[in-house]
Design a protein around this motif. Structure first.
Motif, PDB file in Angstrom:
ATOM      1  N   THR A  98      13.998  30.144  39.929  1.00  0.00           N
ATOM      2  CA  THR A  98      13.625  30.446  38.492  1.00  0.00           C
ATOM      3  C   THR A  98      13.954  31.290  37.636  1.00  0.00           C
ATOM      4  OG1 THR A  98      11.624  31.346  39.440  1.00  0.00           O
ATOM      5  CG2 THR A  98      11.140  28.922  39.226  1.00  0.00           C
ATOM      6  N   ALA A  99      14.369  32.472  38.595  1.00  0.00           N
ATOM      7  CA  ALA A  99      14.919  33.820  37.955  1.00  0.00           C
ATOM      8  C   ALA A  99      16.103  33.801  36.879  1.00  0.00           C
ATOM      9  CB  ALA A  99      15.091  34.693  39.019  1.00  0.00           C
ATOM     10  N   TYR A 100      16.650  32.538  37.215  1.00  0.00           N
ATOM     11  CA  TYR A 100      18.086  32.446  36.530  1.00  0.00           C
ATOM     12  C   TYR A 100      17.915  30.953  35.386  1.00  0.00           C
ATOM     13  CZ  TYR A 100      19.628  35.301  40.118  1.00  0.00           C
ATOM     14  OH  TYR A 100      19.539  36.403  40.943  1.00  0.00           O
ATOM     15  N   ARG A 101      16.796  30.666  35.118  1.00  0.00           N
ATOM     16  CA  ARG A 101      16.391  29.594  34.258  1.00  0.00           C
ATOM     17  C   ARG A 101      15.816  30.213  32.826  1.00  0.00           C
ATOM     18  NH1 ARG A 101      12.702  25.119  35.717  1.00  0.00           N
ATOM     19  NH2 ARG A 101      13.117  24.528  33.549  1.00  0.00           N
ATOM     20  N   PHE A 102      16.511  30.025  31.983  1.00  0.00           N
ATOM     21  CA  PHE A 102      16.043  30.661  30.490  1.00  0.00           C
ATOM     22  C   PHE A 102      15.747  29.606  29.428  1.00  0.00           C
ATOM     23  CE2 PHE A 102      18.866  33.556  32.697  1.00  0.00           C
ATOM     24  CZ  PHE A 102      17.816  34.623  32.784  1.00  0.00           C
ATOM     25  N   GLU A 103      15.094  30.063  28.292  1.00  0.00           N
ATOM     26  CA  GLU A 103      15.050  29.149  27.083  1.00  0.00           C
ATOM     27  C   GLU A 103      15.697  29.525  25.938  1.00  0.00           C
ATOM     28  OE1 GLU A 103      12.413  29.669  29.482  1.00  0.00           O
ATOM     29  OE2 GLU A 103      12.659  27.684  30.398  1.00  0.00           O
ATOM     30  N   TYR A 104      15.878  28.879  25.153  1.00  0.00           N
ATOM     31  CA  TYR A 104      16.749  29.072  23.688  1.00  0.00           C
ATOM     32  C   TYR A 104      15.468  28.853  22.689  1.00  0.00           C
ATOM     33  CZ  TYR A 104      21.267  30.174  25.056  1.00  0.00           C
ATOM     34  OH  TYR A 104      22.680  30.553  25.718  1.00  0.00           O
ATOM     35  N   GLY A 105      15.627  29.756  21.688  1.00  0.00           N
ATOM     36  CA  GLY A 105      14.764  29.406  20.310  1.00  0.00           C
ATOM     37  C   GLY A 105      15.815  29.844  19.267  1.00  0.00           C
ATOM     38  N   THR A 106      15.856  29.231  18.210  1.00  0.00           N
ATOM     39  CA  THR A 106      16.699  29.514  17.022  1.00  0.00           C
ATOM     40  C   THR A 106      15.737  30.481  16.103  1.00  0.00           C
ATOM     41  OG1 THR A 106      17.809  27.219  16.846  1.00  0.00           O
ATOM     42  CG2 THR A 106      17.781  28.682  14.827  1.00  0.00           C
ATOM     43  N   ARG A 107      16.366  31.636  15.690  1.00  0.00           N
ATOM     44  CA  ARG A 107      15.769  32.524  14.632  1.00  0.00           C
ATOM     45  C   ARG A 107      15.252  31.840  13.416  1.00  0.00           C
ATOM     46  NH1 ARG A 107      15.655  37.530  17.140  1.00  0.00           N
ATOM     47  NH2 ARG A 107      17.404  37.713  18.646  1.00  0.00           N
ATOM     48  N   MET A 108      14.074  32.101  12.868  1.00  0.00           N
ATOM     49  CA  MET A 108      13.838  31.535  11.716  1.00  0.00           C
ATOM     50  C   MET A 108      14.564  31.849  10.253  1.00  0.00           C
ATOM     51  SD  MET A 108      11.894  29.369  10.561  1.00  0.00           S
ATOM     52  CE  MET A 108      10.877  28.859  12.017  1.00  0.00           C
ATOM     53  N   LYS A 109      14.978  33.312  10.244  1.00  0.00           N
ATOM     54  CA  LYS A 109      15.750  33.868   9.278  1.00  0.00           C
ATOM     55  C   LYS A 109      17.034  32.948   8.961  1.00  0.00           C
ATOM     56  CE  LYS A 109      18.293  37.409  11.531  1.00  0.00           C
ATOM     57  NZ  LYS A 109      18.739  38.733  11.607  1.00  0.00           N
ATOM     58  N   ASP A 110      17.414  32.660  10.241  1.00  0.00           N
ATOM     59  CA  ASP A 110      18.805  31.814   9.992  1.00  0.00           C
ATOM     60  C   ASP A 110      18.531  30.362   9.539  1.00  0.00           C
ATOM     61  OD1 ASP A 110      20.370  34.067  11.160  1.00  0.00           O
ATOM     62  OD2 ASP A 110      19.578  33.558  12.966  1.00  0.00           O
ATOM     63  N   ILE A 111      17.393  29.898   9.882  1.00  0.00           N
ATOM     64  CA  ILE A 111      16.967  28.546   9.451  1.00  0.00           C
ATOM     65  C   ILE A 111      16.821  28.805   8.025  1.00  0.00           C
ATOM     66  CG2 ILE A 111      15.163  26.728   9.625  1.00  0.00           C
ATOM     67  CD1 ILE A 111      14.759  27.668  12.449  1.00  0.00           C
ATOM     68  N   TYR A 112      16.177  29.859   7.514  1.00  0.00           N
ATOM     69  CA  TYR A 112      15.705  30.081   5.933  1.00  0.00           C
ATOM     70  C   TYR A 112      17.257  30.148   5.381  1.00  0.00           C
ATOM     71  CZ  TYR A 112      15.054  32.501   1.816  1.00  0.00           C
ATOM     72  OH  TYR A 112      15.021  33.035   0.366  1.00  0.00           O
ATOM     73  N   HIS A 113      18.089  30.776   5.712  1.00  0.00           N
ATOM     74  CA  HIS A 113      19.399  30.940   5.177  1.00  0.00           C
ATOM     75  C   HIS A 113      20.158  29.640   4.923  1.00  0.00           C
ATOM     76  CE1 HIS A 113      19.232  35.148   4.550  1.00  0.00           C
ATOM     77  NE2 HIS A 113      19.277  35.409   5.713  1.00  0.00           N
ATOM     78  N   ALA A 114      20.128  28.703   6.039  1.00  0.00           N
ATOM     79  CA  ALA A 114      20.525  27.286   6.001  1.00  0.00           C
ATOM     80  C   ALA A 114      20.162  26.345   5.148  1.00  0.00           C
ATOM     81  CB  ALA A 114      20.744  26.758   7.537  1.00  0.00           C
ATOM     82  N   ILE A 115      18.659  26.650   5.049  1.00  0.00           N
ATOM     83  CA  ILE A 115      17.827  25.764   3.994  1.00  0.00           C
ATOM     84  C   ILE A 115      18.192  26.245   2.562  1.00  0.00           C
ATOM     85  CG2 ILE A 115      15.541  24.788   3.287  1.00  0.00           C
ATOM     86  CD1 ILE A 115      14.622  24.867   6.270  1.00  0.00           C
ATOM     87  N   GLN A 116      18.050  27.497   2.420  1.00  0.00           N
ATOM     88  CA  GLN A 116      18.425  28.021   0.946  1.00  0.00           C
ATOM     89  C   GLN A 116      19.572  27.517   0.552  1.00  0.00           C
ATOM     90  OE1 GLN A 116      16.415  29.840  -1.014  1.00  0.00           O
ATOM     91  NE2 GLN A 116      18.014  30.211  -2.203  1.00  0.00           N
ATOM     92  N   GLU A 117      20.897  27.783   1.201  1.00  0.00           N
ATOM     93  CA  GLU A 117      22.310  27.313   0.743  1.00  0.00           C
ATOM     94  C   GLU A 117      22.270  25.731   0.492  1.00  0.00           C
ATOM     95  OE1 GLU A 117      26.749  27.308   2.387  1.00  0.00           O
ATOM     96  OE2 GLU A 117      25.127  28.315   3.683  1.00  0.00           O
ATOM     97  N   ALA A 118      21.406  24.967   1.488  1.00  0.00           N
ATOM     98  CA  ALA A 118      21.470  23.503   1.146  1.00  0.00           C
ATOM     99  C   ALA A 118      20.465  22.892  -0.148  1.00  0.00           C
ATOM    100  CB  ALA A 118      21.216  22.779   2.557  1.00  0.00           C
ATOM    101  N   ASN A 119      19.398  23.569   0.120  1.00  0.00           N
ATOM    102  CA  ASN A 119      18.108  23.009  -0.849  1.00  0.00           C
ATOM    103  C   ASN A 119      17.255  24.176  -1.229  1.00  0.00           C
ATOM    104  OD1 ASN A 119      16.130  21.742  -2.302  1.00  0.00           O
ATOM    105  ND2 ASN A 119      16.111  20.001  -0.831  1.00  0.00           N
ATOM    106  N   PRO A 120      17.614  25.016  -2.157  1.00  0.00           N
ATOM    107  CA  PRO A 120      16.902  26.064  -2.689  1.00  0.00           C
ATOM    108  C   PRO A 120      15.445  25.806  -3.033  1.00  0.00           C
ATOM    109  CG  PRO A 120      18.916  26.107  -3.699  1.00  0.00           C
ATOM    110  CD  PRO A 120      18.720  24.821  -3.132  1.00  0.00           C
ATOM    111  N   GLU A 121      15.252  24.662  -3.633  1.00  0.00           N
ATOM    112  CA  GLU A 121      13.813  24.008  -3.859  1.00  0.00           C
ATOM    113  C   GLU A 121      13.036  24.156  -2.612  1.00  0.00           C
ATOM    114  OE1 GLU A 121      12.180  24.383  -6.921  1.00  0.00           O
ATOM    115  OE2 GLU A 121      13.742  25.157  -7.723  1.00  0.00           O
ATOM    116  N   LEU A 122      13.422  23.343  -1.610  1.00  0.00           N
ATOM    117  CA  LEU A 122      13.002  22.985  -0.230  1.00  0.00           C
ATOM    118  C   LEU A 122      12.806  24.624   0.299  1.00  0.00           C
ATOM    119  CD1 LEU A 122      11.811  21.177   1.852  1.00  0.00           C
ATOM    120  CD2 LEU A 122      14.326  21.308   2.641  1.00  0.00           C
ATOM    121  N   ALA A 123      13.536  25.392   0.028  1.00  0.00           N
ATOM    122  CA  ALA A 123      13.216  26.634   0.807  1.00  0.00           C
ATOM    123  C   ALA A 123      12.334  27.469   0.251  1.00  0.00           C
ATOM    124  CB  ALA A 123      14.726  27.559   0.722  1.00  0.00           C
TER     125      ALA A 123
END
Length: 430
Positions: A398-423
């Motif tokens: 178990t010491a060599y198992r990990f989990e990934y998460g995506t940072r919210m600031k990078d999600i914001y930039h992706a949504i902002q670029e694709a759909n500013p109103e949604l962001a």
């Protein structure tokens, strides 16, 4: 000589005999005085209690080399013929208080030494001896206190804010199965991991995405979100879903509810990336023993990509690569190992929730807004672990198992670029 014997004979006749035949001499005035002194010298109850406690302190056992504490009481020697002895009750009470304090000091020392011994010799503590020395020297926090390595204390305001978050987290149900976790954002939206519903709408593997997905499948009545604590309970709302944004690389998607009545309140998202937490709180489904109930996984450690843990995991996999290549259908998955661990968009962490927790929000405590979502849980690594047999998974360290998460600031930039109103709707104006 005759006169002396006659005088002694008359003196003996004056002595009275007791019923058993013994001769009893009358009490002299001096004996009466001593008896009166003995009667006045009766010990008060509090002094008797003190002497009882002293006897208990003397009976404290010796344990593993700890020196037994004893109390020496200097008894007063009474003179054979005391002229006069005063017994002041106040002085006796003072002496009782003094003795009680002495006993308390002895018991505290004994308890402290016993704790020292058990902690110092506890083999379950990896560095017990060094940790105790740090406590004694004052380098491990306040002297005499055992402290946690991290400060994850909360104010009542922060605790109350964290306590209201679970109601905004739900489970995506598709044809009766738990597909993953979603959470409320914006006016009428939910955010989740892209991969948890992509298989629901996937219709092919062609080169064009239009040929890969049929988004109308989300309109099926058997696909909905349940915000209850248990997915076995009837959902409070039954709303159709529409996917209005997704990013495969970040593994994130935004779903829109057709009905907005009775939706739980939205969660606050962090778009600035100012927060660099050492631990996050996760709310979602996917507990190993019960995937149908919502769980809170608190204080999950965030692991830096350049940490010793990650380096040790790489070294371990290099040593066992050949073994695990023989355990999976596609050996290339083993060669990929911990691919993506150094991706700046990723958060590496350790959590307890597993399958069914993908899409769950990663919460951090913020002094300004109390609780904010700093990321979204996406997947576990190494990927080949999920392709092993159940027996090999149980044997996997178990010491060599990990989990990934995506940072919210990078999600914001992706949504902002694709759909500013949604962001703007989801993240607000900051």
């Amino acid at each position: 000589m005759v006169c002396y014997c006659a005088r002694n004979k008359r003196k003996n006749k004056q002595k009275d005999k007791t019923p058993n035949g013994n001769i009893e001499e009358p009490n002299s005035s001096q004996d009466i005085e001593l008896k009166a002194l003995d009667e006045s010298d009766k010990e008060p109850d509090d002094l008797k209690e003190t002497e009882s406690l002293l006897e208990k302190a003397q009976e404290l056992p010796q344990e593993n080399g700890i020196q037994q504490h004893t109390v020496e009481i200097n008894s007063e020697e009474k003179s054979p013929k005391p002229k006069r002895k005063e017994h002041d009750s106040k002085s006796r009470k003072k002496e009782s208080v003094k003795n009680l304090k002495h006993i308390e000091s002895i018991e505290n020392n004994y308890s402290a030494n016993t704790q020292h011994f058990h902690f110092y010799n506890d083999q379950t503590q990896p560095n017990a001896a060094n940790a105790w020395k740090e406590v004694e020297n004052g380098t491990g926090g306040l002297a005499g206190e055992l402290k946690k390595k991290q400060d994850d204390t909360l104010t009542p305001t922060q605790w109350n804010a964290l306590n209201t978050q679970p109601q905004s987290v739900g489970c995506l149900i598709a044809y009766g199965d738990n597909r993953g976790t979603v959470f409320r954002v914006g006016t009428c939206y939910a955010m989740t991991a892209f991969h948890i519903f992509s298989d629901i709408v996937r219709i092919g593997d062609g080169p064009n995405e239009e040929d890969q997905f049929d988004w109308l499948l989300l309109k099926n009545d058997e696909i909905y979100v349940n915000f209850n604590e248990s997915i076995t309970d009837k959902p409070r709302i039954l709303s159709k879903l529409t996917c209005i944004f997704y990013d495969r690389n970040l593994d994130v998607a935004v779903l829109k509810f057709d009905l907005i009545s009775d939706l739980p309140r939205k969660m606050v998202l962090d778009k600035s990336g100012f927060s660099n937490p050492k631990a996050v709180n996760i709310i979602g489904f996917g507990h190993p023993s019960n995937t149908s109930k919502k769980k809170i996984d608190p204080s999950c450690s965030v692991i830096p990509a350049a940490s010793v843990k990650i380096r040790q995991a790489h070294a371990w996999l290099q040593t066992n690569r050949i073994f695990y290549r023989q355990k999976v259908d596609d050996p290339n998955v083993v060669d990929a190992g911990y691919y993506g661990y150094d991706d700046p968009h990723k958060i590496i962490l350790n959590c307890y929730l597993e399958h069914g927790a993908s899409g769950a929000p990663l919460l951090a405590v913020d002094n300004k807004r109390c609780v904010v979502v700093v990321g979204i849980l996406t997947n576990g690594i190494p990927d080949f672990y999920f392709r092993l047999s159940p027996a090999d998974q149980r044997a996997f360290p178990t010491a060599y198992r990990f989990e990934y998460g995506t940072r919210m600031k990078d999600i914001y930039h992706a949504i902002q670029e694709a759909n500013p109103e949604l962001a703007k709707d989801i993240f607000g104006e900051q």
